[in-house]
Scaffold this active site. Structure first.
Site, PDB file in Angstrom:
ATOM      1  N   GLU A  90       0.816  -1.223   0.000  1.00 27.24           N
ATOM      2  CA  GLU A  90       0.000   0.000   0.000  1.00 27.24           C
ATOM      3  C   GLU A  90       0.844   1.265   0.000  1.00 27.24           C
ATOM      4  O   GLU A  90       1.234   1.753   1.056  1.00 27.24           O
ATOM      5  CB  GLU A  90      -0.943   0.006   1.222  1.00 27.24           C
ATOM      6  CG  GLU A  90      -1.822   1.248   1.251  1.00 27.24           C
ATOM      7  CD  GLU A  90      -2.801   1.290   2.424  1.00 27.24           C
ATOM      8  OE1 GLU A  90      -2.823   0.356   3.239  1.00 27.24           O
ATOM      9  OE2 GLU A  90      -3.539   2.279   2.520  1.00 27.24           O
ATOM     10  N   LYS A  94      -2.523  -2.006  -3.154  1.00 25.81           N
ATOM     11  CA  LYS A  94      -3.570  -1.128  -2.621  1.00 25.81           C
ATOM     12  C   LYS A  94      -3.118   0.316  -2.829  1.00 25.81           C
ATOM     13  O   LYS A  94      -2.439   0.893  -1.986  1.00 25.81           O
ATOM     14  CB  LYS A  94      -3.779  -1.426  -1.127  1.00 25.81           C
ATOM     15  CG  LYS A  94      -4.740  -0.481  -0.432  1.00 25.81           C
ATOM     16  CD  LYS A  94      -5.244  -1.065   0.879  1.00 25.81           C
ATOM     17  CE  LYS A  94      -6.015  -0.046   1.684  1.00 25.81           C
ATOM     18  NZ  LYS A  94      -6.762  -0.626   2.790  1.00 25.81           N
TER      19      LYS A  94
HETATM   20  P1  13P Z   1      -9.199   4.473   3.987  1.00 22.48           P
HETATM   21  O1  13P Z   1     -10.035   3.793   2.945  1.00 22.48           O
HETATM   22  O2  13P Z   1     -10.006   5.144   5.052  1.00 22.48           O
HETATM   23  O3  13P Z   1      -8.133   5.339   3.374  1.00 22.48           O
HETATM   24  O4  13P Z   1      -8.447   3.310   4.763  1.00 22.48           O
HETATM   25  C1  13P Z   1      -7.911   2.281   4.056  1.00 22.48           C
HETATM   26  C2  13P Z   1      -6.668   1.842   4.721  1.00 22.48           C
HETATM   27  O5  13P Z   1      -6.532   0.692   5.065  1.00 22.48           O
HETATM   28  C3  13P Z   1      -5.612   2.833   4.912  1.00 22.48           C
HETATM   29  O6  13P Z   1      -4.414   2.201   5.231  1.00 22.48           O
END
Ligand code: 13P
Length: 344
Positions: free
Chosen positions: A177, A219
């Site tokens: 991510e 992600k």
């Molecule tokens: P948000 O969708 O609120 O950004 O959170 C997703 C997430 O896991 C952030 O690390």
């Protein structure tokens, strides 16, 4: 029963019409969410709230996995079943956030690097025993005057790749991510440029660290205008630019792409995902799905307000948002479905 292969877990995470519920807020972050509905941040309130989310009937129709926080992975539902077991019994994969948060990056004012590599292999081994099947690590890239720096991009890409390799060796599918933050007044073009730079660096680092892309999930953030930019790009432009950057940077071997919502409103996050899937109608090498935190939970928190009597309303709100995002995975969402739900 034999443990499923990492490829099988990654595929199940991005099963058609399904996404992830990110419920891995650290104790500090969930405090902010609970404060918004005037609920005290006690261990029992955190447990009760997660209990409400995870016991929502029918959730597995739209949600393939839930990302948990260390504390939550060790907690139990009201009937005494550990959350990980409860989710697995309902056909939902339990996942775990393994990073230790974004900390100030030395010599790089205004920039962060995510920590948590120390003892990671040992922690992953324990998480596997507790039932986790996949993991998450979030890196944050800030856009501002003269930033991001190449120092920040490479430090975060390297940490993400080290994390992903450790996870795969330990038996967890890594969610990679790299979040380009929407904070700031930059125009969308700047977000596109930084996202492309970041993703290129991340995939180079994953290669250097021998990560098997088929056993990983990306992600990313979407390519959007800075939150304070007076010129906010339309949904179609966000979809076009986001898909363009992903095509340029993400190898086709990656198991799937599951977006974060990053502070977008719940309905806008759904609209953006829908537009991307509609315009590409199955022609991309990977599935485009969701792994939303706030954009799935906000209406649920608002309906619940910390009162047991509102639990069913909180669950209905979550199920509704999950269904809307499931439709968006197929490009079949329509804003009029929101009104129908309100009228029902
Ligand atoms: P948000 O969708 O609120 O950004 O959170 C997703 C997430 O896991 C952030 O690390």
């Amino acid at each position: 029963m034999a443990t499923p292969s990492l490829e099988a877990v990654a595929k199940a995470m991005v099963a058609p019409g399904k996404g992830l519920l990110a419920a891995d807020e650290s104790t500090g972050t969930i405090e902010k969410r609970l404060a918004g509905i005037k609920v005290a941040n006690t261990e029992e309130n955190r447990r009760a709230y997660r209990d409400l989310l995870f016991t929502t009937k029918g959730l597995s129709q739209y949600i393939s996995g839930v990302i948990l926080y260390d504390e939550t992975l060790r907690q139990k539902a009201a009937d005494g079943t550990p959350f990980a077991e409860l989710l697995a019994k309902n056909g939902i994969l339990p996942g775990i956030k393994v990073d230790a948060g974004a900390k100030d990056l030395a010599f790089c004012p205004g920039e962060k690097v995510t920590e948590g590599l120390d003892n990671l292999a040992k922690r992953c081994a324990e998480y596997v025993k507790l039932g986790a099947r996949f993991a998450k690590w979030r890196a944050v890239i800030t856009i501002g005057v003269d930033i991001p720096s190449s120092t920040c991009i490479s430090a975060n890409a390297h940490a993400l790749a080290r994390y992903a390799a450790v996870c795969q060796q330990a038996g967890l599918v890594p969610i990679v991510e790299p979040e380009v933050l929407m904070d700031g007044n930059h125009i969308i073009h700047r977000c596109e440029e930084v996202t492309e730079w970041t993703l290129n660096a991340v995939y180079e680092a994953l290669y250097l660290n021998r990560v098997a892309l088929e056993r990983s999930v990306l992600k990313p953030s979407m390519v959007i205008s800075g939150k304070d930019c007076p010129e906010q790009a339309e949904v179609a432009e966000v979809a076009e630019r986001t898909v363009r950057v992903l095509k340029r940077t993400v190898p086709g071997a990656v198991a799937g792409i599951m977006f974060l919502s990053g502070g977008q409103s719940d309905e806008l996050a759904t609209e953006h995902l829908n537009a991307m899937n509609k315009m590409s109608s199955g022609r991309l090498p990977w599935t485009l799905s969701f792994s939303y935190g706030r954009a799935l939970q906000a209406p649920s928190l608002k309906a619940w307000k910390g009162a047991a009597a509102n639990a069913a309303a909180g669950q209905a709100a979550l199920l509704h948002r999950a269904r809307m995002n499931s439709l968006a995975c197929a490009g079949q969402y329509n804003a009029s479905l929101e009104e129908q739900a309100l009228a029902a």
